[in-house]
Design an enzyme around this catalytic site. Structure first.
Site, PDB file in Angstrom:
ATOM      1  N   ARG A 173       0.803  -1.240   0.000  1.00  0.00           N
ATOM      2  CA  ARG A 173       0.000   0.000   0.000  1.00  0.00           C
ATOM      3  C   ARG A 173       0.828   1.278   0.000  1.00  0.00           C
ATOM      4  O   ARG A 173       0.256   2.361  -0.011  1.00  0.00           O
ATOM      5  CB  ARG A 173      -0.978   0.028   1.180  1.00  0.00           C
ATOM      6  CG  ARG A 173      -1.839  -1.216   1.344  1.00  0.00           C
ATOM      7  CD  ARG A 173      -2.674  -1.499   0.140  1.00  0.00           C
ATOM      8  NE  ARG A 173      -3.653  -2.563   0.373  1.00  0.00           N
ATOM      9  CZ  ARG A 173      -4.297  -3.184  -0.601  1.00  0.00           C
ATOM     10  NH1 ARG A 173      -4.080  -2.870  -1.855  1.00  0.00           N
ATOM     11  NH2 ARG A 173      -5.175  -4.128  -0.329  1.00  0.00           N
ATOM     12  N   ASP A 189      -0.935 -13.029  -1.237  1.00  0.00           N
ATOM     13  CA  ASP A 189      -1.793 -11.948  -1.740  1.00  0.00           C
ATOM     14  C   ASP A 189      -2.266 -11.077  -0.569  1.00  0.00           C
ATOM     15  O   ASP A 189      -3.409 -10.616  -0.545  1.00  0.00           O
ATOM     16  CB  ASP A 189      -2.983 -12.513  -2.535  1.00  0.00           C
ATOM     17  CG  ASP A 189      -3.732 -11.418  -3.301  1.00  0.00           C
ATOM     18  OD1 ASP A 189      -3.234 -10.286  -3.382  1.00  0.00           O
ATOM     19  OD2 ASP A 189      -4.835 -11.716  -3.813  1.00  0.00           O
TER      20      ASP A 189
END
Ligand SMILES: [Zn+2]
Lengths: 318, 429
Positions: free
Chosen positions: B64, B305
């Site tokens: 992120r 993931d």
């Protein structure tokens, strides 16, 4: 088990998939008594005086909202309506915030309609008031399922052993799903029919018969429940045209004649006459459509009563 | 500075090694591997009854950073990795801005040195701004250290762009990583299409949407004679398509996630948004096919993931919740519980998929235990019983489909360049 011993198990009414048959029977029996109140000149029973109900509708539905509103009022409760689009989410107010705001006002029941599947479950996890699901996306619409069962029972005297055909857009229909669970548990034989593009894949795995030819579902049916077709589905390419739908899947007198002679014709409304249902039969002898509306009120009164009065049977509560 | 890991079961998949012995670490490097190493002056870790493996490698995480630091950043993400037993992770480029230029790659590499506690490898975007229109400066990014190229986070609609992307990336000997799922067919669905979606009324994402995209992507890689890596494989059909492609020599590799290997769409019956992920959790027959694929080598790696989201983003109605959840801190426990303790895979098979397999795909020199190599090592207690508690995660993502589950197996120690950075669940840096 005698009726007086049955009570509603859970705080909330989220769907018929998880509701035991005995509870459904309790609701249907109670609805029968409630229907007498509707037929009186003065439609007031003071049963729910001092109770507050909020109709929290994120999606328009005059029919269901009015039905819940009158059901509450006939039983003496205070009912308010909050209509909000889910664009309030865009404004930054989450469903959690909205529910907690309503809860803070001290209401006893939140009747909720929302376009997202599982939103009623979400609400029940968060809010302390009783949550009644008035339709969550394409998932469930338990009061519609119950009123349909009530209507069938009224005309046929029973549910067990009947062949019920549900025709139309099953894919997007919460009505179909609640009907399937309710009817199956009460021993009816459920057949679904519609174009393949409007049938959920693998739906047959829940133990019902699925047809593409409407005629196969209608054959010797005791009940034909016609679902509303939304014209937007045509824009999404799920069927080629309204004309073709009406011709191949629409219920008309000729097709209805394939069902038993005394077969009951139902529709949750509002109808697209000339699309999924032909106008002549919609108001014909076999139609129970008007009665469904009245029964909806009775069923909702029964439900409000049962969830607020500790879930015991009306006779036991007297 | 010397460290001796004593008497552990050493599993080193690169060399088919599975023995009980010692590993000696000196000056950050592995100095000796053997049945008994000299202990003079060394700090000793008693690894009796524990499993000693190459530092685990997670080739698919979403950190992120830059731009979405409220969800995660390098500091929190690499600490989560350390807690999960990973010594190297590779982060995906779907940040804001996207990692689509050498400047961002270099900047993150720099940040990783000061903020990170494990080794961070960077995956660059295939298209500028992840918009799927023009190639990003792939060569530049690779020369700045990007280990692979991907527009993960979504499917690449343009067949032509993927073709050029494969041809171009292939020149540098690096793989393109694809999220293969035809969006038109997945049709804005919210879960796997099947009996459960039929009941819930939630719009489904059919497995065939993945099958078709995987087939297309592999055909293009075959045409371009370039390496392709299929991320988070979840469908039975995709496994079979990859298997056949490998048999005819296509340069294809693939990964599966711990959640797709152990959970089914049945979990969605409660509408719990912690189970919402893309590709979606599928039915039991798909899960079984994935395990077969791992077993026979069709699937080369297990990757998490890891996709953390802010708490309130997930705390909404199912259809409005973002897909993905935290995966780094549960991966080892989930895989050992679901695949090892059930007898579906052996320990060496699992360790290979969590270390050597992904390292090889990304061309890293990690994932192996060898004398002279940096001492990146993970020590695992396969019998350790614990319950998942998201609140205690190092990651900012506090949603996990495994919340409150009892797991058996946990990394106890993570060592990077010879330093212990995690011990007994606590990250020390
Ligand atoms: Zn992806």
């Amino acid at each position: 088990m005698s009726k007086a011993q049955v009570s509603l198990r859970k705080k909330d009414i989220l769907g018929l998939e998880a509701m035991p048959a005995a509870e459904m029977e309790l609701i249907l029996d109670t609805a029968k008594e409630m229907k007498n109140i509707i037929d009186r000149d003065i439609k007031k029973a003071p049963t729910l005086r001092g109770k507050a109900i909020v109709n929290l509708f994120f999606e328009n539905s005059t029919r269901t909202r009015t039905s819940f509103e009158l059901a509450g009022k006939y039983l003496g409760a205070d009912v308010i309506n909050i209509s909000t689009s889910s664009s309030s989410v865009a404004k930054g107010e989450s469903l959690r915030d909205t529910l907690l705001t309503v809860e803070a006002m001290g209401v006893d029941i939140i009747v909720m309609r929302h376009e997202a599947e599982g939103s009623a479950q979400f609400a029940a996890n968060i809010a302390r008031p009783v949550i009644i699901n008035a339709g969550d996306g394409a998932h469930e619409h338990p009061t519609q399922g119950l009123l349909d069962m009530f209507t069938i029972k009224q005309f046929k005297g029973r549910l067990a052993g009947l062949k019920v055909a549900i025709v139309g857009d099953i894919l997007h229909s919460r009505v179909a799903r609640s009907n399937v669970w309710g009817l199956q548990k009460m021993g009816a034989e459920v057949h679904l029919a519609g174009p393949q593009t409007l049938l959920p894949r693998e739906i047959e795995k829940i133990g019902i018969q699925v047809h593409n030819r409407v005629e196969d579902a209608l054959d010797q049916a005791d009940v034909v429940n016609v679902l509303r077709i939304q014209r937007e589905r045509q824009q999404k390419g799920l069927f080629p045209s309204a004309r073709e739908y009406a011709r191949i899947f629409g219920i008309n007198a000729k097709r209805l004649a394939l069902a038993k002679q005394d077969a009951l014709l139902m529709h949750p409304g509002p109808m697209n006459r000339g699309l999924e249902i032909a106008p002549d039969i919609a108001y014909g002898d076999q139609s129970a459509i008007q009665e469904q509306v009245k029964n909806g009120l009775a069923v909702r009164m029964a439900l409000l009563f049962l969830v607020l009065m500790g879930g015991t049977h009306i006779e036991a509560a007297h | 500075m010397k460290l001796l890991i004593k008497g552990g079961r050493i599993i080193n998949p690169a060399e088919n090694m599975d023995v009980v012995g010692d590993i000696l670490i000196e000056n950050g490097k592995i100095a000796a591997i053997g049945s008994s190493c000299p202990a003079a002056g060394a700090e000793i870790i008693d690894a009796a009854g524990l499993v000693v493996t190459p530092g685990l490698v997670d080739m698919h995480v979403h950190l992120r950073e830059p731009g979405l630091e409220a969800k995660e950043d390098i500091a929190s993400g690499t600490r989560a990795a350390a807690a999960g037993g990973f010594t190297t992770i590779a982060c995906m480029p779907n940040t804001r801005p996207a990692i689509d230029s050498s400047i961002v790659v270099a900047g993150l590499t720099q940040r990783a040195k000061t903020e990170g506690v494990v080794k961070l490898k960077i995956i660059g975007a295939l298209s500028k701004g992840l918009e799927g229109r023009e190639l990003a400066e792939i060569g530049d990014m690779i020369e700045s250290g990007a280990v692979a190229i991907s527009d993960d986070g979504g499917h690449l609609d343009s067949t032509r762009l993927l073709k050029t992307g494969l041809e171009y990336t292939g020149m540098f000997g690096r793989p393109v990583i694809t999220h293969s799922e035809d969006e038109g067919l997945a049709n804005e669905g919210f879960m796997h299409e099947g009996a459960v979606s039929a009941v819930l009324g939630l719009k489904g994402r059919p497995a065939v949407a993945e099958d078709i995209a995987v087939a297309r992507d592999i055909m293009l890689a075959e045409y371009a004679n370039a390496p392709i890596h299929i991320a988070h494989v979840s469908s039975k059909g995709a496994v079979e398509i990859i298997r056949q492609a490998k048999q005819r020599g296509v340069k294809v590799t693939a990964e599966a996630t711990p959640h797709h290997l152990t959970l089914t769409d049945e979990e969605l019956r409660t509408f719990n948004t912690a189970f919402k992920v893309n590709p979606p959790l599928r039915s039991a027959e798909h899960v079984a096919a994935l395990i077969d694929g791992l077993k026979d080598g069709t699937l080369d790696a297990i990757a998490t993931d890891h996709a953390p989201h802010a708490f309130e983003e997930k705390d909404v109605e199912f259809r409005y919740a973002p897909s993905g959840f935290a995966g780094l801190e549960t991966a080892v426990g989930v895989v050992l519980t679901g695949l090892y303790h059930t007898g579906k895979l052996t320990l060496p098979e699992i360790i290979a998929k969590l270390s050597y397999g992904p390292a090889k795909i990304l061309g890293l020199d990690s994932g192996v235990l060898k004398v002279g190599a940096p001492a990146d090592i993970t020590i695992i207690d396969t019998e350790y019983k614990w319950a998942v508690d998201c609140i205690k995660f190092y990651t900012r993502g506090k949603h996990s489909p495994f919340e409150s589950r009892n797991l058996k197996g946990k990394p106890l120690i993570t060592i990077v360049n010879g330093s212990i950075i995690m011990q007994n669940g606590e990250v020390l840096k």
